[in-house]
Motif scaffolding. Structure first.
Motif: not given
Length: 279
Positions: A28-37
């Protein structure tokens, strides 16, 4: 925030392996990834697999290779930007017989203040979303239906409530506690709630509940009839696909006249064919 910044959001199934998740991030060409602990084990294995994605943020704690989401947020202005541009979602579908396919949709570059795009506007009207909406979603929000029922209430100023997992009695408790007006389900959830003892089903105040939306799988006629008998004629069903090529819609009144139906075409053109493609 992303959807009010003109960006594209791609949710990732939390049950994927690191290689599977990395494929989607790269494709998808992601420039940012957000996840959690809470997802740190997957995130740990993912970091080295996404070299083209420079921004990696983690909520509620952090590990090597990831930056704290809270610190990134604290560095930004507290006020909302004067201009907010409509973003879009890019979900991945299938993958059963090969790699998942990204469903690309054009971004509408008008401002959020111009109102929702036509597709979202019709959804809001059909399901009566407004600023007073409190929508409960207990399905995973990497799925198109659940994600939509989180995004749409927020777009018009309403509130979204969602849980880590589905539990039949907890669902009723949340409706009572948060005075839920709208909810989103799949038929299996109905089956499990109907199996609750009558004293459990009747002890919760569900009087705030106005719209129960369901989709994603065929709903057995007896199950839906029993749910309408319990909750009243507040069930709204639709049939659609992630690709957004068309959908149907039916309310409780019409369904009671045509049990088993998923309604008439609501968006797009539908062509019902036999196995040979004949109408």
């Amino acid at each position: 925030a992303a959807l009010r910044s003109g960006l594209i959001v791609t949710p990732v199934n939390r049950y994927l392996t690191a290689d599977e998740a990395a494929y989607i991030v790269a494709d998808c060409g992601a420039r940012a990834v957000v996840t959690s602990y809470a997802m740190r084990e997957l995130a740990r294995d993912l970091a080295d697999r996404i070299p083209a994605c420079p921004l990696r943020l983690m909520l509620d704690g952090t590990i090597d290779g990831w930056e704290p989401y809270e610190a990134a947020l604290a560095s930004q202005p507290a006020l909302a930007p004067a201009q907010q541009w409509r973003g879009a979602t890019m979900l991945y579908s299938s993958g059963t017989t090969g790699r998942p396919k990204g469903v690309v949709r054009a971004i509408d570059k008008r401002r959020v203040s111009d109102g929702p795009d036509p597709g979202r506007a019709s959804t809001m009207t059909r399901f009566r979303f407004d600023a007073d909406t409190v929508c409960l979603t207990m399905a995973p929000i990497y799925h198109a239906a659940a994600l939509g029922n989180v995004i749409n209430p927020q777009f018009c100023g309403g509130t979204a409530i969602f849980a880590e997992r589905f539990d039949p009695e907890e669902a009723l408790r949340l409706i009572e506690r948060f005075r839920v007006t709208h909810s989103q389900w799949v038929p299996t959830m109905f089956v499990r709630m109907l199996k609750l003892p009558e004293d459990v089903r009747s002890k919760y105040d569900l009087s705030s509940h106005q719209v129960a939306i369901h989709a994603a799988a065929p709903c057995p006629v007896d199950v839906k009839r029993d749910m309408i008998g319990w909750w009243g004629p507040i069930l709204f069903e639709y049939y659609a696909g992630t690709e957004g090529t068309g959908s149907t819609f039916i309310d409780s009144e019409d369904w009671l006249k045509h049990p088993g139906s998923v309604g008439r075409a609501a968006v797009g053109a539908l062509r019902i064919c036999d196995e040979d493609g004949n109408l």
